[in-house]
Design an enzyme around this catalytic site. Structure first.
Site, PDB file in Angstrom:
ATOM      1  N   GLU A 160       0.878  -1.173   0.000  1.00 49.11           N
ATOM      2  CA  GLU A 160       0.000   0.000   0.000  1.00 49.11           C
ATOM      3  C   GLU A 160       0.915   1.222   0.000  1.00 49.11           C
ATOM      4  O   GLU A 160       1.512   1.567   1.012  1.00 49.11           O
ATOM      5  CB  GLU A 160      -0.909  -0.027   1.232  1.00 49.11           C
ATOM      6  CG  GLU A 160      -1.833  -1.226   1.296  1.00 49.11           C
ATOM      7  CD  GLU A 160      -2.865  -1.268   0.182  1.00 49.11           C
ATOM      8  OE1 GLU A 160      -3.114  -0.204  -0.434  1.00 49.11           O
ATOM      9  OE2 GLU A 160      -3.408  -2.350  -0.086  1.00 49.11           O
TER      10      GLU A 160
ATOM     11  N   CYS B 279      -1.834   9.227   2.324  1.00 49.79           N
ATOM     12  CA  CYS B 279      -1.578   8.733   0.973  1.00 49.79           C
ATOM     13  C   CYS B 279      -2.727   9.015   0.014  1.00 49.79           C
ATOM     14  O   CYS B 279      -2.521   9.161  -1.189  1.00 49.79           O
ATOM     15  CB  CYS B 279      -1.269   7.232   1.003  1.00 49.79           C
ATOM     16  SG  CYS B 279      -2.572   6.226   1.749  1.00 49.79           S
TER      17      CYS B 279
END
Length: 485
Positions: free
Chosen positions: A253, A287
């Site tokens: 991720e 993110c």
């Protein structure tokens, strides 16, 4: 603070102990510089001990009735609920999260624990037909064994828990390495929660260390079969390369450069609210944050005026103050990097509608527009409070600009026509996109992950079963097979 010093240890095979390394990781409060804890680093030998302890404990745990595994997770959830105020204060102190951010992180952490409780009972086998007469094919779902988890600093409690809890629920053991800037919230705090919940020794080990001490030992060690990494794409590429060379599965991720698109029929006031939150939540250290805000020229002037006004009204300061909306960046290096990036971008031709300045690790918000099409900042992830406003003419140009990035994690489309938004969203090369909402979302049962340089694999829900179990085929011949010799 006793909370931090009590947890400033390695946690290996059910024992709290100091690391054997020759230097310490110092845990600082990023707002006021207060020293929270000092932790002697774990050595490569201790990483080996952690993995061996996990390997030794895992099979008995896998053989444990899944209802019993579920009970441990239920106790862990209860502990988090009981200690929520204390954990929230730790998030504020260790990573400079505001009270709003701490509440957001803990809400999601509890939701993911609830889903992990259900995951303990989720794996299901199959009986498949065979072309061979008399044969039965059984396909079992079994734990992978030991999982290595490497977590980031921005949502450390949530993003460590997000891999640790499902891996344990599914019968695996775990070795967790938290980020050096958040060793407590991202590491030893979880160990304490699960220890108090009755998790048997060896099943969760936490090593607080650094690549300068252990190199690639966490990745190359023969015991772990899966590495779950959350962090930058640069480090993620290294993780993937080392794991591939050692034939290990990875779940990555990674970073993002998400676009929030405002079409000409959008509710401008609502889009402004969504964009401000999507860009500036946790100082932009997310993110999924909306790095780029793309605005149809038909509404550009109105959106820009309202967006700048709202950003200018955000309160920057001490994260311990409930009124604060923008707290500090995680460290001085990050604060200096963001300030330098803004200055360089303005020098190269961009216009600063707001030009944020650094005061220690506090960096006030910037809003930049008029960026040259080839501006490097449009291509990169900005882990700080900087918004880029980019105008466009029509859907096709919006899609082209949104896709002009090596990343593909999240995004959003604002429009008065939902199906129009869905059509645009389907054209964006990203793992997740949200219509008439922000870009920062995570839900326990929805596949979470990115495309391109934003990662490999998915987490959440059934994706956790795929990530942390493997399939085993056992055939049973009830009759007699015929062999050619």
């Amino acid at each position: 603070m006793s909370f931090f010093t009590d947890l400033a240890h390695q946690y290996i095979d059910g024992e709290w102990r100091p690391g054997k390394g020759s230097w310490d990781i110092i845990d600082f409060n990023p707002f006021n510089g207060e020293k929270l804890a000092s932790i002697p680093v774990a050595t490569a030998e201790e990483v080996d001990q952690a993995y061996r302890a996990a390997q030794h404990a895992q099979q008995a745990w896998a053989d444990t009735n899944p209802y019993a595994r579920r009970t441990v997770l239920e106790k862990a959830l209860k502990i988090v609920e009981e200690r929520e105020p204390e954990i929230a204060e730790a998030i504020v102190a260790e990573l400079g999260g505001t009270h709003l951010k701490a509440g957001f992180e803990l809400h999601l952490a509890k939701e993911f624990l609830r889903e992990a409780i259900q995951l303990a009972l989720r794996p299901a086998g199959q009986i498949l037909p065979s072309p061979t007469e008399g044969k039965e094919n059984r396909v079992y779902r079994v734990p992978v064994g030991v999982v290595g988890v490497i977590s980031p600093f921005n949502f450390p409690f949530l993003l460590s828990l997000k891999s640790v809890a499902p891996a344990l629920a599914l019968g695996n053991a775990v070795v967790l390495k938290p980020h050096q800037n958040t060793p407590i919230c991202g590491g030893t705090l979880l160990a304490k929660v699960f220890e108090d919940a009755g998790l048997p020794a060896g099943l969760l080990n936490v090593v607080v260390t650094d690549i300068a001490e252990i190199g690639d030992t966490l990745l190359e060690h023969p015991v772990p079969q899966v590495i779950s990494f959350t962090g930058s794409d640069k480090v993620g590429r290294h993780v993937a390369t080392v794991c591939a060379a050692n034939l290990k599965r990875v779940v990555l991720e990674l970073g993002g450069n998400s676009a929030l698109i405002v079409l000409d029929d959008a509710d401008v006031d609502y889009a402004v609210d969504a964009a401000v939150f999507s860009r500036y939540v946790h100082q932009g250290q997310v993110c999924m944050a909306a790095n780029r805000i793309l605005i149809d020229r038909a509404v550009e002037a109105e959106f820009t005026e309202k967006f700048v006004a709202k950003v200018a009204s955000l309160t920057v300061g001490d994260p311990a103050d409930p009124a604060t909306q923008i707290g500090p960046l995680i460290n001085s290096s990050q604060a200096e990097s963001i300030s330098r990036l803004v200055d360089e971008t303005v020098e190269s031709g961009a216009t600063a509608l707001l030009h944020g300045r650094a005061d220690g690790n506090l960096v006030s918000p910037s809003v930049l527009t008029g960026l040259p099409a080839d501006s490097p900042v449009l291509q990169q992830e900005i882990f700080g409070p900087v918004a880029l406003l980019v105008p466009f003419d029509g859907e096709d140009e919006a899609v082209r600009i949104a896709n002009d990035t090596p990343y593909g994690l999240s995004g959003a489309v604002h429009t008065g026509n939902i199906e129009r938004g869905v059509r645009v969203g389907q054209r964006i090369h990203t793992g997740m996109i949200h219509i008439n909402d922000g870009t920062v979302h995570d839900e326990p049962i929805v596949p979470f992950g990115g495309e391109k340089s934003s990662g490999l694999g998915r987490l959440n829900g059934e994706s956790m079963v795929e990530a942390f179990t493997t399939q085993k085929w056992i055939s049973v011949q009830h009759g007699r097979s015929q062999f050619p010799f």
